[in-house]
Each structure stands twice: as structure tokens, then as C-alpha cells.
Design a protein around this motif. Structure first.
Motif, PDB file in Angstrom:
ATOM      1  N   GLY A 166       0.816  -1.212   0.000  1.00 33.96           N
ATOM      2  CA  GLY A 166       0.000   0.000   0.000  1.00 33.96           C
ATOM      3  C   GLY A 166       0.847   1.259   0.000  1.00 33.96           C
ATOM      4  N   GLU A 167       1.915   1.257   0.804  1.00 32.03           N
ATOM      5  CA  GLU A 167       2.805   2.425   0.849  1.00 32.03           C
ATOM      6  C   GLU A 167       3.497   2.652  -0.496  1.00 32.03           C
ATOM      7  N   SER A 168       3.966   1.574  -1.121  1.00 31.27           N
ATOM      8  CA  SER A 168       4.643   1.702  -2.426  1.00 31.27           C
ATOM      9  C   SER A 168       3.680   2.211  -3.495  1.00 31.27           C
ATOM     10  N   LEU A 169       2.483   1.648  -3.513  1.00 31.65           N
ATOM     11  CA  LEU A 169       1.482   2.087  -4.501  1.00 31.65           C
ATOM     12  C   LEU A 169       1.086   3.541  -4.285  1.00 31.65           C
ATOM     13  N   GLN A 170       1.020   3.968  -3.040  1.00 30.94           N
ATOM     14  CA  GLN A 170       0.672   5.361  -2.749  1.00 30.94           C
ATOM     15  C   GLN A 170       1.731   6.313  -3.294  1.00 30.94           C
ATOM     16  N   GLU A 171       3.003   5.945  -3.168  1.00 35.67           N
ATOM     17  CA  GLU A 171       4.077   6.784  -3.702  1.00 35.67           C
ATOM     18  C   GLU A 171       4.000   6.869  -5.225  1.00 35.67           C
ATOM     19  N   ILE A 172       3.703   5.742  -5.868  1.00 30.13           N
ATOM     20  CA  ILE A 172       3.588   5.742  -7.329  1.00 30.13           C
ATOM     21  C   ILE A 172       2.412   6.612  -7.772  1.00 30.13           C
ATOM     22  N   VAL A 173       1.305   6.547  -7.041  1.00 32.27           N
ATOM     23  CA  VAL A 173       0.144   7.387  -7.342  1.00 32.27           C
ATOM     24  C   VAL A 173       0.516   8.868  -7.247  1.00 32.27           C
ATOM     25  N   ASN A 174       1.328   9.208  -6.248  1.00 32.69           N
ATOM     26  CA  ASN A 174       1.759  10.603  -6.079  1.00 32.69           C
ATOM     27  C   ASN A 174       2.549  11.085  -7.296  1.00 32.69           C
ATOM     28  N   TYR A 175       3.382  10.235  -7.850  1.00 33.80           N
ATOM     29  CA  TYR A 175       4.161  10.621  -9.036  1.00 33.80           C
ATOM     30  C   TYR A 175       3.273  10.705 -10.277  1.00 33.80           C
ATOM     31  N   HIS A 176       2.200   9.912 -10.322  1.00 29.72           N
ATOM     32  CA  HIS A 176       1.226  10.075 -11.402  1.00 29.72           C
ATOM     33  C   HIS A 176       0.574  11.462 -11.329  1.00 29.72           C
ATOM     34  N   MET A 177       0.287  11.906 -10.134  1.00 30.40           N
ATOM     35  CA  MET A 177      -0.295  13.241  -9.963  1.00 30.40           C
ATOM     36  C   MET A 177       0.662  14.317 -10.473  1.00 30.40           C
ATOM     37  N   ILE A 178       1.946  14.145 -10.182  1.00 37.38           N
ATOM     38  CA  ILE A 178       2.950  15.108 -10.661  1.00 37.38           C
ATOM     39  C   ILE A 178       2.985  15.123 -12.188  1.00 37.38           C
ATOM     40  N   LEU A 179       2.876  13.940 -12.795  1.00 35.82           N
ATOM     41  CA  LEU A 179       2.889  13.856 -14.263  1.00 35.82           C
ATOM     42  C   LEU A 179       1.735  14.634 -14.873  1.00 35.82           C
ATOM     43  N   PHE A 180       0.532  14.453 -14.341  1.00 36.45           N
ATOM     44  CA  PHE A 180      -0.629  15.126 -14.926  1.00 36.45           C
ATOM     45  C   PHE A 180      -0.611  16.631 -14.624  1.00 36.45           C
ATOM     46  N   ASP A 181      -0.043  17.012 -13.486  1.00 36.26           N
ATOM     47  CA  ASP A 181       0.116  18.441 -13.210  1.00 36.26           C
ATOM     48  C   ASP A 181       1.086  19.075 -14.205  1.00 36.26           C
ATOM     49  N   GLN A 182       2.146  18.334 -14.535  1.00 34.76           N
ATOM     50  CA  GLN A 182       3.116  18.848 -15.511  1.00 34.76           C
ATOM     51  C   GLN A 182       2.498  18.934 -16.895  1.00 34.76           C
ATOM     52  N   ALA A 183       1.660  17.971 -17.242  1.00 35.34           N
ATOM     53  CA  ALA A 183       0.956  18.026 -18.523  1.00 35.34           C
ATOM     54  C   ALA A 183       0.041  19.241 -18.579  1.00 35.34           C
ATOM     55  N   GLN A 184      -0.580  19.557 -17.447  1.00 35.89           N
ATOM     56  CA  GLN A 184      -1.450  20.735 -17.363  1.00 35.89           C
ATOM     57  C   GLN A 184      -0.660  22.001 -17.647  1.00 35.89           C
ATOM     58  N   ARG A 185       0.549  22.084 -17.074  1.00 36.24           N
ATOM     59  CA  ARG A 185       1.353  23.301 -17.229  1.00 36.24           C
ATOM     60  C   ARG A 185       2.036  23.367 -18.592  1.00 36.24           C
ATOM     61  N   SER A 186       2.681  22.285 -18.997  1.00 41.64           N
ATOM     62  CA  SER A 186       3.535  22.339 -20.188  1.00 41.64           C
ATOM     63  C   SER A 186       2.751  22.239 -21.485  1.00 41.64           C
ATOM     64  N   ILE A 187       1.834  21.302 -21.567  1.00 37.86           N
ATOM     65  CA  ILE A 187       1.105  21.096 -22.824  1.00 37.86           C
ATOM     66  C   ILE A 187      -0.118  22.005 -22.897  1.00 37.86           C
ATOM     67  N   LYS A 188      -0.990  21.873 -21.908  1.00 37.72           N
ATOM     68  CA  LYS A 188      -2.269  22.581 -21.991  1.00 37.72           C
ATOM     69  C   LYS A 188      -2.102  24.086 -21.856  1.00 37.72           C
ATOM     70  N   GLN A 189      -1.505  24.546 -20.763  1.00 35.41           N
ATOM     71  CA  GLN A 189      -1.436  25.983 -20.504  1.00 35.41           C
ATOM     72  C   GLN A 189      -0.430  26.679 -21.417  1.00 35.41           C
ATOM     73  N   GLN A 190       0.758  26.082 -21.568  1.00 34.20           N
ATOM     74  CA  GLN A 190       1.801  26.740 -22.353  1.00 34.20           C
ATOM     75  C   GLN A 190       1.414  26.873 -23.818  1.00 34.20           C
ATOM     76  N   LEU A 191       0.944  25.800 -24.416  1.00 31.64           N
ATOM     77  CA  LEU A 191       0.568  25.862 -25.829  1.00 31.64           C
ATOM     78  C   LEU A 191      -0.725  26.657 -26.020  1.00 31.64           C
ATOM     79  N   HIS A 192      -1.622  26.559 -25.044  1.00 31.38           N
ATOM     80  CA  HIS A 192      -2.859  27.349 -25.136  1.00 31.38           C
ATOM     81  C   HIS A 192      -2.539  28.848 -25.104  1.00 31.38           C
ATOM     82  N   THR A 193      -1.600  29.230 -24.245  1.00 28.65           N
ATOM     83  CA  THR A 193      -1.175  30.639 -24.178  1.00 28.65           C
ATOM     84  C   THR A 193      -0.537  31.075 -25.491  1.00 28.65           C
ATOM     85  N   PHE A 194       0.265  30.205 -26.092  1.00 32.13           N
ATOM     86  CA  PHE A 194       0.895  30.519 -27.377  1.00 32.13           C
ATOM     87  C   PHE A 194      -0.165  30.772 -28.446  1.00 32.13           C
TER      88      PHE A 194
END
Length: 277
Positions: free
Chosen positions: A82-110
Motif C-alpha cells: 500500500g505504501e509503495s502504490l501510494q508513492e507511485i500514485v503521487n508521481y502520477h499526480m505530478i505527471l498530470f500536473d506537468q501536462a497541465q502546465r507544459s502542454i495545456k497551458q503553455q501551448l494554449h497561451t501561445f
């Protein structure tokens, strides 16, 4: 440079062709970027739903671990996994947050700022070019015997050409800046997203690599558990047979002869049928 400034001053056919190519490219790249941003939004939405489902699953593992406190092996396994899976889930959250910033927001602003600014400049450029072409037509059609009208037409043509040159230079600058920024924005957005992907899988590997010795130890215990369970099953079956036989003997002693004979025959038939030849 995508469009040359010198060709712009000349208003040459090469300049006109270059302008047309750039404008077509911008329209197409805007459509592709807009589609990518929308696809990214869908991916982020689905990813966050996936993360939420994973969190619920991990919470279920933790609840089961608490329920199995008396079974130390089960509780320990559930807690570590459970602890290991929770850490992996946290890194998935970081991935989607980065997608929000880099792909969605950055290109949308462009798209909304830089491409829109280019399109606004293009409208001004088209208007001034039309004015200059109209002035050229009027100058060509002006009667030469009417000096005043001819001079006015010539003066209007000179002014329209000056306005066209100034705006054309600004337009070419806008084009070249846009093309350079387009290259940077797309490359930077994808690089940021791929770095987030790398971090997710690298950290996921590290987490699983850290728990790997425990999983190997647990796998060995499970192999032994299978062997022990098979032996225990045979012992239980043997005890069951002995107790059943003893019970039948006791029933034989206390029961009337007819009932005993019937029970004995039934027992013999059952025992005979259960044997494997």
C-alpha cells in the motif's frame, strides 16, 4: 528568417509567395495545436480519474491491512504494498500536473496570445496592401491631361506605399518572431512533459526496486506455504477418515443389527467409490 526583409521592401513575388506560405502554415499549425491542447485536456481528466480510483484502491488495501492485524504476514504485506502504490500514485499526480502546465497551458497561451497577435497584424497588413493596390489602380487610371488629379493619385500612391512598407516590415518581424517562438514553445512543452514521464518511471522503478527483496522473500514463503498447505490437507483428510471410521464402529456397537448392516454397506460403497485406482 522565414521571410526576408529585403524582399519585403521590394514587395517582390518571392515575398508575396513567402507570405502566403507562412499564413497557410500558421492556420494549419494553430488547428493542430488546438487539437493537441484538447486531447491533452481529455488525457488529464482521465488521468485524474485514474489517480482518484487508485487512491480509493490504496485506501482499501490499508483498511484490509488493519483488519488483518492478527495475521502478521498478511498485514505486513498489505502495508508495504500500500505504501509503495501510494508513492507511485503521487508521481502520477505530478505527471498530470506537468501536462497541465507544459502542454495545456503553455501551448494554449501561445495560441491565444502569439498566434492571435499575428492574425491581428495580418488583418492590418491585408488592409494596407488593399489600399496600396487600389492606389496603384487609381494612379494608372488617372487622366494625364488633368494634372491635378494625376498629382493627387501619384501622391496617394506614394503615401500608400510608405504605409505598406512600414507595416510590411512589422509584419515580417512578427512572422519571424512567431516562427522562432513556435519552435521554442513546442520543443519546451514536449521536453517538460517527457521529463515528467521520465521522473514517473524512474521513481516508480526505484520504489519497486526497493521493495523487490521483500517481494522475493514473500514469494519464497508462498512456495513453502503451498507445500505446507498440501501436507496439512493430507493430514486433515487422514484424521477425518480415522474419526469417521471410529464413529462408524461406535454406531455399529450401539445400533440394531439391521440399521448397522445398512450403514456398514453404505460406508463400504462410499469408501470404495472414493478410492482412485
Amino acid at each position: 528568417m522565414t521571410v526576408d526583409f529585403e524582399e519585403c521592401i521590394k514587395d517582390s513575388p518571392r515575398f508575396r509567395a513567402g507570405i502566403d506560405d507562412v499564413e497557410t502554415d500558421v492556420v494549419e499549425i494553430e488547428a493542430k495545436l488546438d487539437k493537441l491542447v484538447k486531447l491533452c485536456s481529455g488525457m488529464i481528466e482521465a488521468g485524474r480519474a485514474y489517480v482518484s480510483a487508485n487512491k480509493l484502491f490504496v485506501n482499501g488495501i490499508k483498511d484490509l491491512s488493519q483488519q488483518c492485524k492478527k495475521e502478521e504476514t498478511i498485514s505486513e504485506c498489505l502495508e508495504k504494498c500500500g505504501e509503495s502504490l501510494q508513492e507511485i500514485v503521487n508521481y502520477h499526480m505530478i505527471l498530470f500536473d506537468q501536462a497541465q502546465r507544459s502542454i495545456k497551458q503553455q501551448l494554449h497561451t501561445f495560441i491565444k496570445e502569439d498566434v492571435r497577435k499575428f492574425k491581428d497584424t495580418k488583418k492590418q497588413f491585408d488592409r494596407v496592401r488593399e489600399d496600396m493596390e487600389l492606389a496603384q489602380v487609381k494612379n494608372a487610371q488617372a487622366p494625364r491631361n488633368k494634372v491635378h488629379e494625376a498629382e493627387e493619385a501619384a501622391q496617394a500612391l506614394v503615401l500608400s506605399r510608405k504605409a505598406f512598407r512600414h507595416l510590411a516590415l512589422d509584419y515580417v518581424l512578427q512572422i519571424n518572431v512567431l516562427q522562432a517562438k513556435k519552435k521554442f514553445e513546442i520543443l519546451d512543452a514536449m521536453l517538460s512533459f517527457m521529463r515528467a514521464q521520465y521522473t514517473l518511471f524512474q521513481q516508480g522503478f526505484n520504489i519497486l526496486d526497493e521493495i523487490d527483496p521483500y517481494m522475493k522473500k514473500l514469494a519464497a514463503q508462498l512456495d513453502q506455504l503451498v507445500i505446507d498447505s498440501a501436507m496439512e490437507k493430507r493430514e486433515l483428510e487422514h484424521k477425518h477418515a480415522i474419526i469417521q471410521q471410529r464413529t462408524l464402529m461406535q454406531d455399529f456397537i450401539v445400533a440394531p443389527r439391521g440399521i448397522v448392516a445398512s450403514a456398514l454397506v453404505s460406508s463400504i460403497v462410499t469408501d470404495f467409490g472414493s478410492r482412485t485406482f
